[in-house]
Design an enzyme around this catalytic site. Structure first.
Site, PDB file in Angstrom:
ATOM      1  N   HIS A  49      42.181  43.880  46.458  1.00 47.47           N
ATOM      2  CA  HIS A  49      41.931  44.468  45.132  1.00 47.47           C
ATOM      3  C   HIS A  49      41.630  45.959  45.203  1.00 47.47           C
ATOM      4  O   HIS A  49      41.050  46.520  44.279  1.00 47.47           O
ATOM      5  CB  HIS A  49      40.779  43.720  44.435  1.00 47.47           C
ATOM      6  CG  HIS A  49      41.141  42.332  43.997  1.00 47.47           C
ATOM      7  ND1 HIS A  49      40.219  41.377  43.645  1.00 47.47           N
ATOM      8  CD2 HIS A  49      42.355  41.736  43.855  1.00 47.47           C
ATOM      9  CE1 HIS A  49      40.844  40.253  43.312  1.00 47.47           C
ATOM     10  NE2 HIS A  49      42.135  40.443  43.431  1.00 47.47           N
ATOM     11  N   CYS A  98      47.467  57.934  42.517  1.00 45.45           N
ATOM     12  CA  CYS A  98      48.084  58.832  41.539  1.00 45.45           C
ATOM     13  C   CYS A  98      49.149  58.045  40.783  1.00 45.45           C
ATOM     14  O   CYS A  98      50.141  57.603  41.375  1.00 45.45           O
ATOM     15  CB  CYS A  98      48.707  60.053  42.224  1.00 45.45           C
ATOM     16  SG  CYS A  98      49.590  61.106  41.046  1.00 45.45           S
ATOM     17  N   SER A 138      33.694  33.213  43.393  1.00 48.15           N
ATOM     18  CA  SER A 138      33.536  32.153  42.391  1.00 48.15           C
ATOM     19  C   SER A 138      34.808  31.335  42.196  1.00 48.15           C
ATOM     20  O   SER A 138      34.780  30.296  41.535  1.00 48.15           O
ATOM     21  CB  SER A 138      33.119  32.775  41.053  1.00 48.15           C
ATOM     22  OG  SER A 138      34.130  33.654  40.598  1.00 48.15           O
ATOM     23  N   CYS A 144      50.882  65.327  44.967  1.00 53.45           N
ATOM     24  CA  CYS A 144      51.871  66.006  44.107  1.00 53.45           C
ATOM     25  C   CYS A 144      51.273  67.198  43.359  1.00 53.45           C
ATOM     26  O   CYS A 144      51.998  67.915  42.665  1.00 53.45           O
ATOM     27  CB  CYS A 144      52.518  65.011  43.133  1.00 53.45           C
ATOM     28  SG  CYS A 144      51.418  64.433  41.819  1.00 53.45           S
ATOM     29  N   VAL A 187      35.856  45.784  46.657  1.00 52.03           N
ATOM     30  CA  VAL A 187      36.327  47.166  46.708  1.00 52.03           C
ATOM     31  C   VAL A 187      35.337  48.063  47.458  1.00 52.03           C
ATOM     32  O   VAL A 187      35.579  49.256  47.624  1.00 52.03           O
ATOM     33  CB  VAL A 187      36.630  47.707  45.285  1.00 52.03           C
ATOM     34  CG1 VAL A 187      37.781  46.937  44.646  1.00 52.03           C
ATOM     35  CG2 VAL A 187      35.409  47.663  44.379  1.00 52.03           C
TER      36      VAL A 187
HETATM   37  C1  BJW Z   1      26.700  34.446  46.727  1.00 54.24           C
HETATM   38  C2  BJW Z   1      25.566  35.207  46.816  1.00 54.24           C
HETATM   39  C3  BJW Z   1      24.970  35.282  48.019  1.00 54.24           C
HETATM   40  C4  BJW Z   1      26.205  35.300  44.709  1.00 54.24           C
HETATM   41  N1  BJW Z   1      25.545  34.616  49.050  1.00 54.24           N
HETATM   42  N2  BJW Z   1      27.289  33.774  47.655  1.00 54.24           N
HETATM   43  C5  BJW Z   1      45.452  32.334  33.437  1.00 54.24           C
HETATM   44  C6  BJW Z   1      45.462  31.390  34.471  1.00 54.24           C
HETATM   45  C7  BJW Z   1      45.576  31.800  35.809  1.00 54.24           C
HETATM   46  C8  BJW Z   1      45.681  33.145  36.136  1.00 54.24           C
HETATM   47  C9  BJW Z   1      45.694  34.061  35.099  1.00 54.24           C
HETATM   48  C10 BJW Z   1      45.586  33.652  33.781  1.00 54.24           C
HETATM   49  N3  BJW Z   1      45.609  34.771  33.000  1.00 54.24           N
HETATM   50  C11 BJW Z   1      45.710  35.866  33.818  1.00 54.24           C
HETATM   51  C12 BJW Z   1      45.765  35.432  35.094  1.00 54.24           C
HETATM   52  C13 BJW Z   1      45.852  36.286  36.313  1.00 54.24           C
HETATM   53  C14 BJW Z   1      44.570  37.056  36.545  1.00 54.24           C
HETATM   54  C15 BJW Z   1      43.412  36.049  36.611  1.00 54.24           C
HETATM   55  O1  BJW Z   1      43.179  35.415  37.610  1.00 54.24           O
HETATM   56  N4  BJW Z   1      42.654  35.921  35.539  1.00 54.24           N
HETATM   57  C16 BJW Z   1      41.583  34.932  35.511  1.00 54.24           C
HETATM   58  C17 BJW Z   1      40.297  35.590  35.069  1.00 54.24           C
HETATM   59  C18 BJW Z   1      42.031  33.766  34.666  1.00 54.24           C
HETATM   60  N5  BJW Z   1      44.724  37.739  37.801  1.00 54.24           N
HETATM   61  C19 BJW Z   1      45.282  38.930  37.890  1.00 54.24           C
HETATM   62  O2  BJW Z   1      45.646  39.544  36.908  1.00 54.24           O
HETATM   63  C20 BJW Z   1      45.516  39.469  39.281  1.00 54.24           C
HETATM   64  N6  BJW Z   1      46.872  39.814  39.449  1.00 54.24           N
HETATM   65  C21 BJW Z   1      47.844  38.912  39.409  1.00 54.24           C
HETATM   66  O3  BJW Z   1      47.639  37.719  39.217  1.00 54.24           O
HETATM   67  O4  BJW Z   1      49.090  39.439  39.634  1.00 54.24           O
HETATM   68  C22 BJW Z   1      50.206  38.520  39.621  1.00 54.24           C
HETATM   69  C23 BJW Z   1      50.599  38.200  41.024  1.00 54.24           C
HETATM   70  C24 BJW Z   1      50.084  37.091  41.663  1.00 54.24           C
HETATM   71  C25 BJW Z   1      50.482  36.782  42.959  1.00 54.24           C
HETATM   72  C26 BJW Z   1      51.363  37.586  43.610  1.00 54.24           C
HETATM   73  C27 BJW Z   1      51.872  38.710  42.994  1.00 54.24           C
HETATM   74  C28 BJW Z   1      51.489  39.014  41.680  1.00 54.24           C
HETATM   75  C29 BJW Z   1      44.677  40.718  39.528  1.00 54.24           C
HETATM   76  C30 BJW Z   1      43.221  40.408  39.558  1.00 54.24           C
HETATM   77  C31 BJW Z   1      42.419  41.708  39.701  1.00 54.24           C
HETATM   78  C32 BJW Z   1      40.928  41.442  39.751  1.00 54.24           C
HETATM   79  N7  BJW Z   1      40.250  42.682  39.701  1.00 54.24           N
HETATM   80  C33 BJW Z   1      38.784  42.684  39.797  1.00 54.24           C
HETATM   81  C34 BJW Z   1      38.268  44.118  39.499  1.00 54.24           C
HETATM   82  C35 BJW Z   1      38.457  45.023  40.722  1.00 54.24           C
HETATM   83  C36 BJW Z   1      37.959  46.386  40.475  1.00 54.24           C
HETATM   84  C37 BJW Z   1      36.476  46.479  40.224  1.00 54.24           C
HETATM   85  O5  BJW Z   1      35.676  46.195  41.111  1.00 54.24           O
HETATM   86  O6  BJW Z   1      36.120  46.851  39.117  1.00 54.24           O
HETATM   87  O7  BJW Z   1      38.365  42.244  41.089  1.00 54.24           O
HETATM   88  S1  BJW Z   1      37.979  41.549  38.680  1.00 54.24           S
HETATM   89  C38 BJW Z   1      36.720  41.069  39.780  1.00 54.24           C
HETATM   90  O8  BJW Z   1      36.878  39.657  40.069  1.00 54.24           O
HETATM   91  C39 BJW Z   1      36.990  41.826  41.089  1.00 54.24           C
HETATM   92  C40 BJW Z   1      36.759  40.744  42.109  1.00 54.24           C
HETATM   93  O9  BJW Z   1      37.421  41.067  43.322  1.00 54.24           O
HETATM   94  C41 BJW Z   1      37.292  39.512  41.432  1.00 54.24           C
HETATM   95  C42 BJW Z   1      36.758  38.205  41.994  1.00 54.24           C
HETATM   96  O10 BJW Z   1      35.386  38.095  41.799  1.00 54.24           O
HETATM   97  P1  BJW Z   1      34.464  37.434  42.910  1.00 54.24           P
HETATM   98  O11 BJW Z   1      34.479  38.248  44.117  1.00 54.24           O
HETATM   99  O12 BJW Z   1      34.815  36.008  43.059  1.00 54.24           O
HETATM  100  O13 BJW Z   1      33.013  37.608  42.241  1.00 54.24           O
HETATM  101  P2  BJW Z   1      32.245  36.626  41.244  1.00 54.24           P
HETATM  102  O14 BJW Z   1      31.133  37.397  40.652  1.00 54.24           O
HETATM  103  O15 BJW Z   1      33.163  35.956  40.312  1.00 54.24           O
HETATM  104  O16 BJW Z   1      31.649  35.487  42.215  1.00 54.24           O
HETATM  105  C43 BJW Z   1      30.649  35.756  43.160  1.00 54.24           C
HETATM  106  C44 BJW Z   1      30.294  34.465  43.878  1.00 54.24           C
HETATM  107  O17 BJW Z   1      29.360  34.768  44.894  1.00 54.24           O
HETATM  108  C45 BJW Z   1      29.647  33.413  42.976  1.00 54.24           C
HETATM  109  O18 BJW Z   1      30.213  32.132  43.245  1.00 54.24           O
HETATM  110  C46 BJW Z   1      28.181  33.430  43.400  1.00 54.24           C
HETATM  111  O19 BJW Z   1      27.550  32.157  43.308  1.00 54.24           O
HETATM  112  C47 BJW Z   1      28.298  33.843  44.835  1.00 54.24           C
HETATM  113  N8  BJW Z   1      27.102  34.506  45.338  1.00 54.24           N
HETATM  114  N9  BJW Z   1      25.270  35.721  45.537  1.00 54.24           N
HETATM  115  C48 BJW Z   1      26.676  33.891  48.854  1.00 54.24           C
HETATM  116  N10 BJW Z   1      23.862  35.989  48.255  1.00 54.24           N
END
Ligand code: BJW
Length: 231
Positions: A107, A115, A176, A137, A91
């Site tokens: 995301h 809104c 991750s 609005c 983000v």
């Molecule tokens: C380095 C490094 C360096 C460190 N160099 N690397 C059960 C099973 C399956 C799915 C689900 C389930 N129950 C619910 C769900 C769905 C759910 C989900 O996936 N949940 C799981 C937790 C199980 N997903 C949703 O609800 C999503 N929506 C959805 O599925 O809608 C249905 C739909 C699907 C398809 C089509 C249409 C509709 C929405 C997900 C929203 C996620 N939101 C967040 C918050 C955003 C706002 C905020 O910033 O506060 O997004 S959560 C957070 O996680 C954020 C990130 O974008 C997201 C991913 O995290 P990311 O980027 O992978 O970070 P990390 O910390 O996890 O990993 C970092 C990596 O970098 C690590 O590997 C490190 O090793 C590495 N690293 N330093 C290179 N220097």
């Protein structure tokens, strides 16, 4: 020969710019309960708490700069002669500040507001609260950060699915592989015949789905990969 590339980035690409990841040991979710700040239910229960969290995050990213990985991806977009799409889960705005243009923030974005009353999405750089007024609005009490919370649908999924279906190279960087639908992109691209590459500090949850991997800090492995691809 590669003719179409889709790149997925996550928090790891911005880590060396000083933005916390989510699931690393000192990550954001080790300090804050995601159910309180990153779900519609959490917002409904305590909007002031959620606004305070995102005001703090918005403030934190003001002083950070794009790093060598963001810069290398912008260079790839400029110099690669084929289809290109960068999909970020982040983000922050570091990709665009480094020069990326063919970019989807699936995301949402810190510096935008949504809104909940009229659905309009607008740039937003100041503090936000339940007293904030919608610039479209003009109503008060409906503004929320334009970020995608758990249980909500990520942005531009149709465009992303289409690009995944026709790319021949899929690269996942600094994520991750815990959060869907992004975590499933590698399987979609691979099923359609794409070569799949992971560039991450450590192997991700979905490491078995990648044909190749380079593990190390993004500021090292991403510029090295881009250099090789463009050579
Ligand atoms: C380095 C490094 C360096 C460190 N160099 N690397 C059960 C099973 C399956 C799915 C689900 C389930 N129950 C619910 C769900 C769905 C759910 C989900 O996936 N949940 C799981 C937790 C199980 N997903 C949703 O609800 C999503 N929506 C959805 O599925 O809608 C249905 C739909 C699907 C398809 C089509 C249409 C509709 C929405 C997900 C929203 C996620 N939101 C967040 C918050 C955003 C706002 C905020 O910033 O506060 O997004 S959560 C957070 O996680 C954020 C990130 O974008 C997201 C991913 O995290 P990311 O980027 O992978 O970070 P990390 O910390 O996890 O990993 C970092 C990596 O970098 C690590 O590997 C490190 O090793 C590495 N690293 N330093 C290179 N220097």
């Amino acid at each position: 020969m590669t003719s179409s590339i889709v790149i997925l980035t996550g928090a790891g690409v911005s880590a060396e710019s000083g933005i916390s990841t989510f699931r690393d040991p000192d990550g954001i979710w080790s300090k804050v309960d995601y159910r309180e700040v990153a779900t519609p239910q959490g917002f409904a229960a305590n909007p002031a708490r959620v606004h305070a969290f995102y005001n703090w995050r918005r403030q934190n990213v003001r002083s950070v700069e794009p790093n060598a990985a963001h810069v290398a991806l912008a260079r790839m977009e400029r110099e690669f002669r084929g289809e290109f799409l960068l999909v970020t889960q982040n983000v922050d705005s570091l990709h665009e500040r480094a020069g990326s243009q063919k970019l989807i923030h699936m995301h949402g974005q810190h510096d935008r507001a949504l809104c909940a009353g009229c659905g309009s999405r607008n740039e937003w750089h100041d503090e936000m609260s339940m007293r904030s007024r919608c610039p479209a609005c003009q109503r008060v009490g409906h503004m929320r950060p334009d970020v995608v919370w758990f249980g909500e649908t990520p942005y531009e999924m149709d465009r992303i699915q289409a690009a995944l279906g026709q790319c021949d190279l899929f690269i996942s960087i600094g994520t991750s592989g815990n959060v869907y639908p992004a975590a499933g992109f590698v399987r979609i691209a691979r099923a359609e015949g794409a070569r799949t590459v992971e560039l991450n500090l450590v192997p991700s949850e979905g490491a078995v789905h990648f044909d190749e991997a380079d593990h190390g800090p993004a500021t090292r492995v991403v510029p090295a990969f881009v250099e090789k691809l463009l050579a």
